[in-house]
Design a protein around this motif. Sequence first.
Motif, PDB file in Angstrom:
ATOM      1  N   ARG A   1       0.818  -1.220   0.000  1.00 30.37           N
ATOM      2  CA  ARG A   1       0.000   0.000   0.000  1.00 30.37           C
ATOM      3  C   ARG A   1       0.848   1.264   0.000  1.00 30.37           C
ATOM      4  NH1 ARG A   1      -3.157  -0.929   5.401  1.00 30.37           N
ATOM      5  NH2 ARG A   1      -0.997  -1.458   5.933  1.00 30.37           N
TER       6      ARG A   1
ATOM      7  N   LEU B   1       1.115  10.748  -7.817  1.00 31.08           N
ATOM      8  CA  LEU B   1       0.376   9.761  -7.035  1.00 31.08           C
ATOM      9  C   LEU B   1      -0.822   9.244  -7.826  1.00 31.08           C
ATOM     10  CD1 LEU B   1       0.282  11.464  -3.503  1.00 31.08           C
ATOM     11  CD2 LEU B   1       2.010   9.908  -4.432  1.00 31.08           C
TER      12      LEU B   1
ATOM     13  N   THR C   1      -5.489   9.211  -4.106  1.00 19.77           N
ATOM     14  CA  THR C   1      -4.450   9.048  -3.085  1.00 19.77           C
ATOM     15  C   THR C   1      -3.919  10.403  -2.665  1.00 19.77           C
ATOM     16  OG1 THR C   1      -3.789   6.898  -3.989  1.00 19.77           O
ATOM     17  CG2 THR C   1      -2.194   8.035  -2.584  1.00 19.77           C
ATOM     18  N   ASP C   2      -3.934  10.675  -1.372  1.00 16.20           N
ATOM     19  CA  ASP C   2      -3.413  11.927  -0.832  1.00 16.20           C
ATOM     20  C   ASP C   2      -2.025  11.710  -0.239  1.00 16.20           C
ATOM     21  OD1 ASP C   2      -5.620  13.442  -1.476  1.00 16.20           O
ATOM     22  OD2 ASP C   2      -6.600  13.173   0.475  1.00 16.20           O
TER      23      ASP C   2
ATOM     24  N   ALA D   1       2.913   8.292   0.537  1.00 15.68           N
ATOM     25  CA  ALA D   1       1.457   8.144   0.483  1.00 15.68           C
ATOM     26  C   ALA D   1       1.100   6.684   0.654  1.00 15.68           C
ATOM     27  CB  ALA D   1       0.917   8.667  -0.845  1.00 15.68           C
ATOM     28  N   GLU D   2      -0.162   6.458   1.015  1.00 15.87           N
ATOM     29  CA  GLU D   2      -0.720   5.114   1.080  1.00 15.87           C
ATOM     30  C   GLU D   2      -1.778   5.025  -0.007  1.00 15.87           C
ATOM     31  OE1 GLU D   2      -3.095   2.241   4.259  1.00 15.87           O
ATOM     32  OE2 GLU D   2      -1.819   3.883   4.985  1.00 15.87           O
ATOM     33  N   ILE D   3      -1.628   4.092  -0.929  1.00 16.83           N
ATOM     34  CA  ILE D   3      -2.472   4.014  -2.114  1.00 16.83           C
ATOM     35  C   ILE D   3      -3.946   3.910  -1.727  1.00 16.83           C
ATOM     36  CG2 ILE D   3      -3.037   2.608  -4.142  1.00 16.83           C
ATOM     37  CD1 ILE D   3      -0.048   1.850  -4.211  1.00 16.83           C
ATOM     38  N   GLY D   4      -4.769   4.817  -2.296  1.00 10.03           N
ATOM     39  CA  GLY D   4      -6.199   4.837  -2.039  1.00 10.03           C
ATOM     40  C   GLY D   4      -6.613   5.534  -0.761  1.00 10.03           C
ATOM     41  N   GLU D   5      -5.638   6.058  -0.012  1.00  8.15           N
ATOM     42  CA  GLU D   5      -5.918   6.732   1.261  1.00  8.15           C
ATOM     43  C   GLU D   5      -6.134   8.217   1.036  1.00  8.15           C
ATOM     44  OE1 GLU D   5      -6.419   6.786   5.476  1.00  8.15           O
ATOM     45  OE2 GLU D   5      -6.214   5.098   4.096  1.00  8.15           O
ATOM     46  N   ARG D   6      -7.275   8.743   1.484  1.00 11.99           N
ATOM     47  CA  ARG D   6      -7.573  10.164   1.365  1.00 11.99           C
ATOM     48  C   ARG D   6      -7.659  10.756   2.767  1.00 11.99           C
ATOM     49  NH1 ARG D   6      -9.497  11.664  -3.700  1.00 11.99           N
ATOM     50  NH2 ARG D   6      -8.824  13.694  -2.934  1.00 11.99           N
TER      51      ARG D   6
END
Length: 252
Positions: free
Chosen positions: A77, A217, A221-222, A239-244
């Motif tokens: 991730r 990114l 993803t934020d 960043a962590e993929i898919g994390e907003r």
Amino acid sequence: MARMAGELVDNKGRGDVGWHWPPIHPEGRKFGLIAVGISLFAAFMAWETIAWPMAFLSLGVFAFFRDPERVVPQDDRFIVSPADGLVSLIAQVEPPAELTMDDGSGTPSLAREPVTRISIFMSVFDVHINRAPIGGTVRRLVYIPGKFMNADLDKASEDNERQHILIERHDGLMLGFTQIAGLVARRIVPFVKPGDTLAAGARVGLIRFGSRVDVYLPAGTDPRVLVGQKVVAGETVLAEIGERRLIEGIAQ
């Protein structure tokens, strides 16, 4: 039981670890040895005004090309930093055309939609070995000749000499990043080619003498870093993929 030097260290306390001088990447050894040679020749000729500056320059060159080992977070991730340096810009932009256009080769590309770009500025004091932000296969490597403006400027992404790299993960996720030359940097040196399979944090190249790396990114993803934050290649999680999520900080 005595531990063997070089044994794997894990979170169970097994293995051996200690600080040591980082190795010098082969790309930089010739420059350092040239500076050392000039210094020794000047010392032999009693040209002290040349010998001492060249001696210090040789130390600086060796330091610039140092290549320390890094401990890479083992989580699919995570997007790790491809460069040591300072987060100088975070902006919503469309990825470069070289990463989104159909180049006729049949290789995949990024979508033409705004994403978050994290720009990392490397001073001459930072480690300049760049690393893969994620593990996967190199799908594109595109070199673009250009200018040598201050890499800290936003327009350096479009005007300066640069090299775009596109990596596809095993599940199809695509991530692009760009090595950008700066005022002092005059050469982007790749270590990889299209088709190579990389682990996250693997060495992909270097930029000589001060530069910048942009990371695009994936959508949705934020960043987990802030402008002004120091990051470490292969270790800092950008960043962590898919994390907003919104992250706030106070400059000290």
